[in-house]
Design a protein around this motif. Structure first.
Motif, PDB file in Angstrom:
ATOM      1  N   GLN A  35       0.838  -1.202   0.000  1.00  0.00           N
ATOM      2  CA  GLN A  35       0.000   0.000   0.000  1.00  0.00           C
ATOM      3  C   GLN A  35       0.867   1.242   0.000  1.00  0.00           C
ATOM      4  OE1 GLN A  35      -3.061  -2.223   3.149  1.00  0.00           O
ATOM      5  NE2 GLN A  35      -2.398  -0.125   3.539  1.00  0.00           N
ATOM      6  N   ALA A  36       0.370   2.297  -0.619  1.00  0.00           N
ATOM      7  CA  ALA A  36       1.076   3.578  -0.587  1.00  0.00           C
ATOM      8  C   ALA A  36       0.975   4.231   0.780  1.00  0.00           C
ATOM      9  CB  ALA A  36       0.521   4.506  -1.659  1.00  0.00           C
ATOM     10  N   ALA A  37      -0.097   3.905   1.513  1.00  0.00           N
ATOM     11  CA  ALA A  37      -0.332   4.509   2.825  1.00  0.00           C
ATOM     12  C   ALA A  37      -1.292   3.620   3.605  1.00  0.00           C
ATOM     13  CB  ALA A  37      -0.911   5.912   2.669  1.00  0.00           C
ATOM     14  N   LEU A  38      -1.475   3.933   4.872  1.00  0.00           N
ATOM     15  CA  LEU A  38      -2.431   3.208   5.694  1.00  0.00           C
ATOM     16  C   LEU A  38      -3.844   3.456   5.179  1.00  0.00           C
ATOM     17  CD1 LEU A  38      -0.953   4.189   9.169  1.00  0.00           C
ATOM     18  CD2 LEU A  38      -0.794   1.921   8.107  1.00  0.00           C
ATOM     19  N   SER A  39      -4.650   2.404   5.148  1.00  0.00           N
ATOM     20  CA  SER A  39      -6.036   2.538   4.697  1.00  0.00           C
ATOM     21  C   SER A  39      -6.910   3.060   5.835  1.00  0.00           C
ATOM     22  CB  SER A  39      -6.565   1.186   4.220  1.00  0.00           C
ATOM     23  OG  SER A  39      -6.723   0.301   5.328  1.00  0.00           O
ATOM     24  N   GLU A  40      -8.156   3.376   5.515  1.00  0.00           N
ATOM     25  CA  GLU A  40      -9.091   3.822   6.549  1.00  0.00           C
ATOM     26  C   GLU A  40      -9.281   2.748   7.613  1.00  0.00           C
ATOM     27  OE1 GLU A  40     -10.502   6.735   7.008  1.00  0.00           O
ATOM     28  OE2 GLU A  40      -9.567   7.634   5.250  1.00  0.00           O
ATOM     29  N   ASP A  41      -9.386   1.484   7.191  1.00  0.00           N
ATOM     30  CA  ASP A  41      -9.534   0.383   8.147  1.00  0.00           C
ATOM     31  C   ASP A  41      -8.284   0.242   9.007  1.00  0.00           C
ATOM     32  OD1 ASP A  41     -12.084  -0.173   7.269  1.00  0.00           O
ATOM     33  OD2 ASP A  41     -11.474  -1.806   5.940  1.00  0.00           O
ATOM     34  N   ASP A  42      -7.115   0.386   8.389  1.00  0.00           N
ATOM     35  CA  ASP A  42      -5.861   0.314   9.143  1.00  0.00           C
ATOM     36  C   ASP A  42      -5.825   1.384  10.225  1.00  0.00           C
ATOM     37  OD1 ASP A  42      -4.988  -1.681   7.393  1.00  0.00           O
ATOM     38  OD2 ASP A  42      -3.904  -0.271   6.115  1.00  0.00           O
ATOM     39  N   MET A  43      -6.167   2.601   9.848  1.00  0.00           N
ATOM     40  CA  MET A  43      -6.113   3.714  10.795  1.00  0.00           C
ATOM     41  C   MET A  43      -7.131   3.551  11.917  1.00  0.00           C
ATOM     42  SD  MET A  43      -5.229   7.044   8.392  1.00  0.00           S
ATOM     43  CE  MET A  43      -6.435   6.756   7.086  1.00  0.00           C
ATOM     44  N   ALA A  44      -8.305   3.023  11.583  1.00  0.00           N
ATOM     45  CA  ALA A  44      -9.312   2.778  12.613  1.00  0.00           C
ATOM     46  C   ALA A  44      -8.821   1.727  13.602  1.00  0.00           C
ATOM     47  CB  ALA A  44     -10.621   2.333  11.968  1.00  0.00           C
ATOM     48  N   PHE A  45      -8.176   0.680  13.094  1.00  0.00           N
ATOM     49  CA  PHE A  45      -7.627  -0.366  13.957  1.00  0.00           C
ATOM     50  C   PHE A  45      -6.584   0.229  14.901  1.00  0.00           C
ATOM     51  CE2 PHE A  45      -4.494  -3.667  14.911  1.00  0.00           C
ATOM     52  CZ  PHE A  45      -5.307  -4.709  15.339  1.00  0.00           C
ATOM     53  N   ILE A  46      -5.678   1.027  14.364  1.00  0.00           N
ATOM     54  CA  ILE A  46      -4.606   1.616  15.166  1.00  0.00           C
ATOM     55  C   ILE A  46      -5.182   2.468  16.298  1.00  0.00           C
ATOM     56  CG2 ILE A  46      -2.749   3.343  15.114  1.00  0.00           C
ATOM     57  CD1 ILE A  46      -2.153   2.322  12.235  1.00  0.00           C
TER      58      ILE A  46
END
Length: 206
Positions: A35-46
């Motif tokens: 991925q070029a960057a963290l996805s929305e799901d990734d950021m929500a998980f974090i």
């Protein structure tokens, strides 16, 4: 962000994978997963984590793993490639801080034991005193509770998700307490209804 396989599957790691017949499969899989960057799901998980593990290395290459914890939201996504949290007062050993000052490369494990999910992040870390930190960043972080001395910022270089295999399904105490309280409330309501029904039967002479 970089391809996780290109970053981590090097040297003897790659040679062992080739000998085991899985190197090509991994390379192909990670080409699709990069991925070029963290996805929305990734950021929500974090941002819903209450803890994470951070690994650093000393000048001789010895690894060190430290646990970081706090209330939900203590780990903040500042941008699709940058995360941060307050560095709370600890045991005054400053091991991670010293390592990062010499070599900023770190590895983070973010766990969700209840859902058996694990995110791995590779990045470059910096630790700055709160007095030197960007006020706009500090405003986004929870300040109540345990006093903090510094701000930890990690610029994410690569990320990966692990499969749930072998992750024990632990339930957080607040989730367990809520479930227990709800169940107890249901039992109490049922008990009250039965008592009322029994009292009505007695009063009617049955």
């Amino acid at each position: 962000m970089e391809n996780y396989a290109d970053l981590m599957f090097r040297g003897q790691v790659a040679e062992i994978q080739k000998a085991e017949g899985c190197h090509g499969i991994h390379k192909a899989n990670y080409q699709r997963r990069t991925q070029a960057a963290l996805s929305e799901d990734d950021m929500a998980f974090i941002q819903t984590r209450q803890s994470f593990y951070i690994a650093s290395v000393n000048p001789d290459g010895w690894p060190y793993i430290q646990h970081r914890g706090g209330p939900v939201g203590f780990l903040k996504v500042l941008s699709p490639t940058r995360i941060a949290c307050l560095d709370y007062v600890g045991n005054r050993q400053f091991i991670t801080m010293g390592h990062v000052a010499e070599d900023p490369r770190v590895s983070l494990f973010l766990m969700d034991y209840m859902r058996r999910a694990r995110m791995k992040l590779q990045g470059n870390a910096t630790l700055v005193r709160l007095a030197d930190a960007d006020p706009a960043v500090l405003e986004q972080l929870p300040t109540e509770g345990t006093p903090a001395e510094r701000l930890l910022i990690v610029d994410v270089v690569a990320m990966d998700w692990n499969c749930p295999k072998y992750i024990p399904p632990f339930v957080p105490i607040d989730v367990a307490n809520a479930a227990t309280e709800n169940y107890a409330a249901e039992l109490q309501a049922e008990n009250n209804a039965l008592k009322a029904e029994l009292a009505a039967l007695k009063s009617s002479g049955h």
